[in-house]
Design a protein around this motif. Structure first.
Motif, PDB file in Angstrom:
ATOM      1  N   PHE A 129      13.023  -2.755   7.762  1.00  0.00           N
ATOM      2  CA  PHE A 129      12.580  -1.601   7.363  1.00  0.00           C
ATOM      3  C   PHE A 129      11.725  -2.233   6.116  1.00  0.00           C
ATOM      4  CE2 PHE A 129      16.575   0.345   8.686  1.00  0.00           C
ATOM      5  CZ  PHE A 129      16.237   1.050   9.575  1.00  0.00           C
ATOM      6  N   ASP A 130      10.591  -1.831   6.046  1.00  0.00           N
ATOM      7  CA  ASP A 130       9.575  -1.996   4.767  1.00  0.00           C
ATOM      8  C   ASP A 130       9.502  -0.816   4.174  1.00  0.00           C
ATOM      9  OD1 ASP A 130       7.716  -2.202   3.233  1.00  0.00           O
ATOM     10  OD2 ASP A 130       5.700  -2.254   4.675  1.00  0.00           O
ATOM     11  N   VAL A 131      10.159  -0.772   3.105  1.00  0.00           N
ATOM     12  CA  VAL A 131      10.243   0.575   2.095  1.00  0.00           C
ATOM     13  C   VAL A 131       9.137   0.488   1.107  1.00  0.00           C
ATOM     14  CG1 VAL A 131      11.717   1.927   0.804  1.00  0.00           C
ATOM     15  CG2 VAL A 131      12.909   0.594   2.840  1.00  0.00           C
ATOM     16  N   GLY A 132       8.239   1.050   1.513  1.00  0.00           N
ATOM     17  CA  GLY A 132       7.057   1.232   0.675  1.00  0.00           C
ATOM     18  C   GLY A 132       7.138   2.136  -0.350  1.00  0.00           C
ATOM     19  N   ASN A 133       6.261   2.130  -1.437  1.00  0.00           N
ATOM     20  CA  ASN A 133       6.515   3.293  -2.552  1.00  0.00           C
ATOM     21  C   ASN A 133       5.746   4.709  -2.103  1.00  0.00           C
ATOM     22  OD1 ASN A 133       7.050   4.174  -5.152  1.00  0.00           O
ATOM     23  ND2 ASN A 133       4.578   4.308  -5.464  1.00  0.00           N
ATOM     24  N   VAL A 193      -0.611 -12.443  -0.683  1.00  0.00           N
ATOM     25  CA  VAL A 193      -1.094 -11.201  -1.441  1.00  0.00           C
ATOM     26  C   VAL A 193      -0.598 -10.086  -1.081  1.00  0.00           C
ATOM     27  CG1 VAL A 193      -2.856 -10.448  -2.983  1.00  0.00           C
ATOM     28  CG2 VAL A 193      -3.059 -12.936  -2.404  1.00  0.00           C
ATOM     29  N   ASP A 194       0.214  -9.392  -1.616  1.00  0.00           N
ATOM     30  CA  ASP A 194       0.272  -7.740  -1.067  1.00  0.00           C
ATOM     31  C   ASP A 194       0.168  -6.880  -2.292  1.00  0.00           C
ATOM     32  OD1 ASP A 194       1.499  -5.539  -0.288  1.00  0.00           O
ATOM     33  OD2 ASP A 194       3.548  -6.227   0.027  1.00  0.00           O
ATOM     34  N   MET A 195      -1.100  -6.445  -1.876  1.00  0.00           N
ATOM     35  CA  MET A 195      -1.365  -5.200  -2.897  1.00  0.00           C
ATOM     36  C   MET A 195      -1.002  -3.630  -2.055  1.00  0.00           C
ATOM     37  SD  MET A 195      -4.492  -4.787  -5.527  1.00  0.00           S
ATOM     38  CE  MET A 195      -4.424  -3.634  -6.872  1.00  0.00           C
TER      39      MET A 195
HETATM   40 MG    MG Z   1       4.449  -2.428   0.427  1.00  0.00          MG
END
Ligand code: MG
Ligand code: ATP
Length: 831
Positions: free
Chosen positions: A6-10, A199-201
């Motif tokens: 799971f990628d829990v993003g904002n 880099v993850d923005m």
């Molecule tokens: Mg993210």
């Protein structure tokens, strides 16, 4: 057994699963791979994900978004004060300075913790995966930002547990990306590592890490972040700009059709012309809003002034309009990523029944976000500095996260690393895929290529303790960027129980980018006196608040030094028979989730007499501690061979690294095997005083000691209570869903039968019976809109059954009549 990441993003979440021998991302009930991180609490059920986002605009006060920013934080945290401005629901202070989300749910007021809201989102992600995999999902790997501190990590684990999931690893976003990158690479070197920067923005933060790859291995060398810089900041800049324009009515802002007026701003001569003509009104406005195009003749300016009065719209005063405006700004931003021309912004009926229009082009946008872009640049520079790498060491730079699609962000990355950036990974899905891969690696039932993942600690961990003379002792047990998972053995000499306090370190100079651990206090330099400490960037140990002063983006900020992350009391310690201090071994670990824990403690009792011990012996063991057999043996056996020194240092350390599998599979044998695998570079803490070291072997007995610990997060009783509450809500949602299905079935039957009774079924029912049945259907339709709007599933089923009692025989007659000729034909052929 499930293998799910799971990628829990904002802003939104992605789910990846292992299926058909590969890893794939899966779609939700709306066939969308992106599930919004939004929870909307309703009068009858919860809307989570896409439903939550759709319901938001109609249910603002009971909808929570961006709660990833709230979990594990205190109510008084200044970051929470910032986040409150972005929430449409009410955040209230709860006992213990915790955060409460106050909403109306099922007709009653209820206060949920942000962790519970996160738990609700995790439930949704679980349901989506179960529907797709047609199996129960329990084991999973969940992404967290690399900058999450202890409290936030524990909060995420609590949330995951509330949803009935078992998190095998909390995985840092960029580490997951690195795994998704490295595991498929066939050409990784065997000796000199390949250095890749990731880099993850995303929506709310920027994370960067430098990783070293060799065949079958990935090691994070350094990680930095700006936890408060993401795409939403760009949107907010646009929103502020258009809010101003709308306020002063320089954008198109007209009444809805028929009401007459549409402002013509933007259609007439530009600012330059105004300046050339020396038009003071235009110059004044122009300098305030540089992108403005205003008609430069006094007449039009006068007209504009009038419009300013008549069409002033204050978006800031209208939450709904604010939400709509920021959503449109986000769309505009995305369009500007693909197009450098003027892009229009059109919002119908934004507020007070009026439409607004505006426009912007990429170059203007880039100008407006200059200060944010500087932060991107300084974060990247900081990675180079902290990792000790040279730009030329970096072989590739991979970018992921939605905000790296902004062209100027890409340009900055390219400039800093002096190379073309690679976009070989799917910018949206890489984190989820990496998590699923890690889950597959950790899963005992899934075969996957061997690939070890060693992460880097974002903060140093210190232990403090009181010595017998009551002086405070302190030691940095894990330095910043220390590899984890990793265990160390500490040795203390004590006559009585003692307490170890873990914190992010008292005398640690927090780098700016990292200066957000625990309770950060941000104050402008004017408030400096309040903090009573002004040592530039250094913790003032004399002041109780432990304030750090730092400078960021031209402002001075005061930080309260990071809070303690846990307290561990080692019990049952007794003096030796000779009333000397006993040797107490304490095993500490930075575990697979990046959490500091005291694993166990034992007292080593000598079987011989004190005279057997060399009193003067001191030793230095500066090597990487390859094999930690002594420690493994201490865990497994009650007696062991020991060499002993009695320096007056309070403790010594030895180190070991756990592999991922030992963390998970956890039995003693595996752990022993794993612990011999690889090691760090800590030294044993004793100094060589030059005295001859005589070693004598001695029989010792190891006694396990009890540890009373308090760490952040919920107690097991509290967690159980939250799990129960979540389960009740799941039941309520299910009940409501089933009720909805039953109600829809009645509605669908009414419409279907009404239509068919006038067509294909007409001949199969008498006119009189048809009239009665049609009237019965009509009454049911009315009932559905009134009394039958909210009934139990059983009531709807009974209603349907009653209608079918009349309708089914008619349908049967119709079916028989259409199948009978064919049956006769068939019979004729067979005769
Ligand atoms: Mg993210
Ligand atoms: P975080 O990682 O901060 O928790 P997230 O994972 O939810 O958040 P992402 O999905 O990686 O975030 O990125 C979302 C952000 O990317 C949003 O701000 C969105 O506006 C932005 N974004 C997406 N596509 C584009 C684009 N084409 N141009 C500019 N920005 C974009």
């Amino acid at each position: 057994m499930s293998v799910v990441g799971f990628d829990v993003g904002n802003e939104s979440c992605f789910i990846a699963v292992a299926r058909g021998g590969g890893i794939e991302t899966i779609a939700n009930e709306y066939s969308d791979r992106r599930t919004p991180s939004v929870v909307s609490l309703g009068e009858r059920s919860r809307g989570i994900g896409t439903d939550g986002k759709n319901q938001m605009i109609f249910n603002l006060k009971n909808t929570v978004s961006q709660f990833k920013r709230l979990i594990g934080r205190k109510f008084s945290d200044p970051i929470v004060a910032e986040e409150r401005k972005r929430q449409t629901c009410l955040l209230v202070e709860q006992p213990g300075n915790s955060i409460g989300v106050k909403v109306r749910y099922l007709g009653k007021e209820e206060v949920f913790s942000p962790e519970q809201i996160m738990g609700m989102l995790m439930t949704k992600l679980k349901v989506i995966s179960e529907a797709e995999l047609s199996t129960k999902v329990t084991d999973c790997v969940v992404s967290v930002p690399s900058y999450y501190a202890e409290r936030q990590r524990r909060a995420m684990l609590d949330a995951v547990a509330m949803a009935g999931l078992n998190c095998l690893r909390l995985m840092n976003d960029t580490t997951a990306v690195a795994l998704a990158y490295g595991i498929y690479k066939q050409d990784l070197p065997t000796e000199k590592p390949r250095i890749v920067v990731f880099v993850d923005m995303g929506h709310s933060s920027l994370q960067v890490s430098a990783c070293a790859f060799v065949k079958g291995q990935l090691k994070v060398l350094a990680t930095v972040a700006d936890p408060n810089l993401g795409g939403r900041n760009f949107d907010e800049v646009l929103k502020d700009h258009f809010t101003e324009e709308i306020k002063f009515s320089v954008m198109g802002a007209g009444a809805r059709a028929g009401a007459g007026f549409f402002c013509q701003a933007g259609l007439v001569a530009g600012l330059q012309v105004g300046r050339a003509l020396g038009c003071s009104g235009c110059l004044g406005l122009g300098s305030a809003v540089p992108s403005l195009h205003i008609a430069c003749d006094e007449g039009v300016n006068t007209q504009l002034k009038e419009k300013k009065q008549r069409y002033k719209l204050d978006v800031a005063s209208n939450v709904k309009a604010g939400i709509r405006l920021i959503r449109e700004c986000e769309k505009l931003k995305k369009l500007m990523s693909a197009n450098s021309q003027d892009i229009p912004l059109n919002i119908e009926c934004l507020m007070e029944d009026r439409d607004v229009t505006g426009k912007m082009k990429r170059s203007d946008f880039e100008e407006k976000i200059q200060s944010l872009l500087q932060r991107v640049e300084s974060t990247l520079q900081s990675l180079i500095q902290k990792s000790g790498l040279k730009v030329s060491d970096v072989e590739a730079v991979e970018i992921v996260g939605g905000s790296t699609r902004v062209p100027i962000v890409k340009d900055i990355i390219k400039k800093i690393f002096d190379k073309e950036i690679s976009t070989t990974l799917n910018a949206d899905e890489a984190v989820a895929r990496g998590c699923a891969l890690q889950c597959a690696i950790l899963s005992p039932t899934f075969r996957v290529r061997e690939f070890s993942v060693t992460d880097a600690a974002p903060y140093p961990i210190c232990l403090t303790w009181k010595s017998q003379s009551d002086d405070e002792g302190e030691m940095e047990v894990f330095a910043v960027n220390h590899a984890f998972p990793f265990s160390k053995m500490l040795t203390f000499y004590r006559k009585e129980p003692f307490t170890l306090e873990a914190s992010y370190g008292k005398n640690v100079k927090l780098p700016l980018e990292d200066g957000f651990v625990g309770d950060r206090i941000i104050q402008r330099s004017e408030d400096k006196e309040k903090g009573k400490c002004t040592a530039g960037g250094i913790v003032c140990s004399s002041c109780p608040e432990r304030i750090i002063l730092n400078r960021q983006y031209g402002n001075d900020y005061l930080y309260r030094a990071p809070v303690r992350s846990g307290s561990y009391s080692v019990q049952d310690v007794t003096p030796t028979k000779e009333d000397e201090s006993s040797k107490v071994k304490v095993k500490v670990r930075l575990d697979i989730h990046g959490l500091f824990t005291v694993v166990n403690a034992s007292m080593v009792e000598k079987m011989g007499t004190a005279t057997d011990i060399e009193q003067d012996k001191m030793e230095v063991e500066g090597q990487e501690d390859k094999a930690t057999e002594a420690e493994a043996a201490a865990a497994a056996e009650s007696t062991t061979e020991e060499s002993k020194g009695t320096g007056d240092e309070p403790m010594e350390t030895s180190t070991e690294q756990n592999t991922d599998s030992s963390e998970q599979k956890g039995d003693a044998a595996k752990e022993k095997e794993a612990e011999t695998a690889e090691n760090g570079k800590e030294t044993k803490g004793k100094k060589d005083n030059g005295a001859p070291a005589k070693k004598k072997k001695q029989q010792v007995k190891t006694i396990e000691l009890r540890i009373d610990s308090t760490a952040p997060g919920l107690t097991s009783a509290q967690l159980r209570e939250k799990v129960d509450r979540e389960n009740q809500m799941i039941l309520q949602d299910r009940k409501e869903r089933e009720k909805g299905i039953a109600k829809n079935a009645v509605e669908a039957y009414v419409y279907e039968m009404r239509g068919k009774l006038c067509s294909q079924l007409e001949k199969f029912i008498t006119e009189e019976a048809r009239a009665t049945f049609v009237s019965e259907l009509e009454q049911t339709e009315d009932w559905l809109y009134e009394e039958g709007d909210d009934q139990s599933k059983k009531v709807y089923q009974e209603k349907l059954d009653a209608l079918k009692k009349t309708g089914d025989p008619v349908v049967t007659r119709f079916q028989e009549s259409s199948t009978r000729p064919a049956a006769f034909e068939e019979l004729g052929r067979s005769l």
